[in-house]
Design a protein around this motif. Structure first.
Motif, PDB file in Angstrom:
ATOM      1  N   VAL A 266       0.832  -1.208   0.000  1.00 31.10           N
ATOM      2  CA  VAL A 266       0.000   0.000   0.000  1.00 31.10           C
ATOM      3  C   VAL A 266       0.860   1.250   0.000  1.00 31.10           C
ATOM      4  CG1 VAL A 266      -1.749   1.306   1.264  1.00 31.10           C
ATOM      5  CG2 VAL A 266      -1.904  -1.193   1.147  1.00 31.10           C
ATOM      6  N   VAL A 267       1.895   1.281   0.834  1.00 30.52           N
ATOM      7  CA  VAL A 267       2.760   2.457   0.898  1.00 30.52           C
ATOM      8  C   VAL A 267       3.507   2.652  -0.415  1.00 30.52           C
ATOM      9  CG1 VAL A 267       4.780   3.470   2.024  1.00 30.52           C
ATOM     10  CG2 VAL A 267       2.999   2.393   3.398  1.00 30.52           C
ATOM     11  N   ARG A 268       3.907   1.554  -1.036  1.00 31.54           N
ATOM     12  CA  ARG A 268       4.597   1.659  -2.328  1.00 31.54           C
ATOM     13  C   ARG A 268       3.694   2.295  -3.379  1.00 31.54           C
ATOM     14  NH1 ARG A 268       6.364  -3.115  -2.516  1.00 31.54           N
ATOM     15  NH2 ARG A 268       4.683  -4.093  -3.699  1.00 31.54           N
ATOM     16  N   GLU A 269       2.440   1.870  -3.443  1.00 32.66           N
ATOM     17  CA  GLU A 269       1.494   2.455  -4.400  1.00 32.66           C
ATOM     18  C   GLU A 269       1.194   3.914  -4.073  1.00 32.66           C
ATOM     19  OE1 GLU A 269       0.269   1.204  -7.235  1.00 32.66           O
ATOM     20  OE2 GLU A 269       1.675  -0.445  -6.868  1.00 32.66           O
ATOM     21  N   TYR A 270       1.104   4.223  -2.787  1.00 33.14           N
ATOM     22  CA  TYR A 270       0.847   5.600  -2.359  1.00 33.14           C
ATOM     23  C   TYR A 270       2.001   6.519  -2.779  1.00 33.14           C
ATOM     24  CZ  TYR A 270       0.294   9.543   0.870  1.00 33.14           C
ATOM     25  OH  TYR A 270       0.173  10.789   1.429  1.00 33.14           O
ATOM     26  N   GLU A 271       3.229   6.069  -2.567  1.00 33.02           N
ATOM     27  CA  GLU A 271       4.391   6.870  -2.936  1.00 33.02           C
ATOM     28  C   GLU A 271       4.486   7.008  -4.461  1.00 33.02           C
ATOM     29  OE1 GLU A 271       7.310   5.895   0.867  1.00 33.02           O
ATOM     30  OE2 GLU A 271       7.478   4.680  -0.963  1.00 33.02           O
ATOM     31  N   LYS A 272       4.140   5.956  -5.179  1.00 31.67           N
ATOM     32  CA  LYS A 272       4.132   6.019  -6.639  1.00 31.67           C
ATOM     33  C   LYS A 272       3.094   7.038  -7.112  1.00 31.67           C
ATOM     34  CE  LYS A 272       4.228   2.063  -8.666  1.00 31.67           C
ATOM     35  NZ  LYS A 272       3.769   0.739  -9.224  1.00 31.67           N
ATOM     36  N   HIS A 273       1.934   7.052  -6.464  1.00 32.03           N
ATOM     37  CA  HIS A 273       0.861   8.008  -6.799  1.00 32.03           C
ATOM     38  C   HIS A 273       1.315   9.452  -6.590  1.00 32.03           C
ATOM     39  CE1 HIS A 273      -3.186   9.807  -6.879  1.00 32.03           C
ATOM     40  NE2 HIS A 273      -2.840  10.415  -5.765  1.00 32.03           N
TER      41      HIS A 273
END
Length: 276
Positions: A266-273
């Protein structure tokens, strides 16, 4: 107040169908069911929101400015379980802190319901301490307010003071709270709240305050709280604190659920966003 329906919640868990899974059954502690939260903002867009202008309108018997509704949380649904540490992430104004306040029963839901198995306790860095009282009096009163007995307070007092680090550079615990920096007050507040095992502990940005040494102590204490029984919710803009503390993370954006799963994913996708 948020819809806290213990009997219905327990009944629902008892009626759940049994499966042949070899995994042990998990105990739900918080169920958020299609929750909507709406704020009403008075005088939005009028440019006349001061106390002076409000008094002038009263004297002149004029109508108050228009009321605007802000839909802070939009149809959120999730279930948290005993022993979990759940991170809540999202940009500023996404509805994270609003969701914590609703779980604590401090905000009403416009639609949907929140069910808790146990008493939620909200810990936020903006929660007021009694500035005219000394730190030691705040420790005692805070612990008593959480339901601890005088004997329990006496036995945990020094541990709370030592954990906070308030006295590392002098006898600050005997000084009035108004002499504390915001960081010192936040550390003491966390130390008081963490002295008791909570059914559901809600932490709003507590780990963002204080030096690295205190943050490490806080993270270790949250892990202890998880083992001792409770469920922990953590709101933080510090993604490293979320990674170090929480195995599960919920990403909220503009009041809507974006993702709910393992923290790393989740954090990886959030940072990518955020980089896009």
């Amino acid at each position: 107040m948020a819809d806290i329906a213990m009997s219905n919640f327990r009944g629902a868990s008892q009626d759940a169908p049994k499966t042949a899974s070899s995994e042990p059954a998990r105990t739900p502690t918080v169920v958020v069911d299609d929750v909507h939260i709406v704020y009403k903002v008075h005088g939005a867009g009028s440019g006349k929101g001061s106390a002076t202008s409000a008094l002038s309108r009263l004297i002149a018997k004029k109508r108050s400015p228009a009321i605007r509704e802000v839909h802070a949380v939009r149809g959120l649904s999730f279930t948290a379980y005993k022993g979990e540490a759940v991170g809540l992430i999202g940009s500023n104004g996404s509805g994270k802190s609003t969701m914590l306040a609703a779980i604590a029963g401090l905000l009403p839901t416009a639609k949907g319901a929140i069910y808790t198995n146990g008493q939620p306790s909200l810990l936020g860095v903006n929660a007021a301490l009694m500035n005219d009282l000394t730190g030691d009096r705040n420790v005692i009163l805070g612990c008593l307010a959480m339901g601890m007995t005088p004997k329990e307070v006496e036995s945990r007092y020094q541990e709370i003071v030592d954990f906070s680090g308030i006295n590392e550079k002098g006898d600050f615990i005997s000084l009035p709270m108004r002499t504390y920096s915001s960081g010192m007050a936040a550390r003491l507040r966390f130390s008081i709240a963490a002295a008791k095992t909570h059914d559901v502990l809600l932490i709003d940005e507590a780990l963002a305050t204080g030096d690295q040494k205190f943050q490490k102590r806080s993270e270790a204490r949250i892990r202890e709280l998880r083992k001792e029984a409770g469920t922990v919710f953590l709101v933080s803009h510090n993604n490293n604190a979320i990674r170090d503390t929480c195995e599960r993370t919920i990403w909220i954006e503009k009041g809507e659920l974006m993702m709910d799963g393992h923290t790393d994913e989740v954090v990886r996708e959030y940072e990518k966003h955020n980089r896009a």
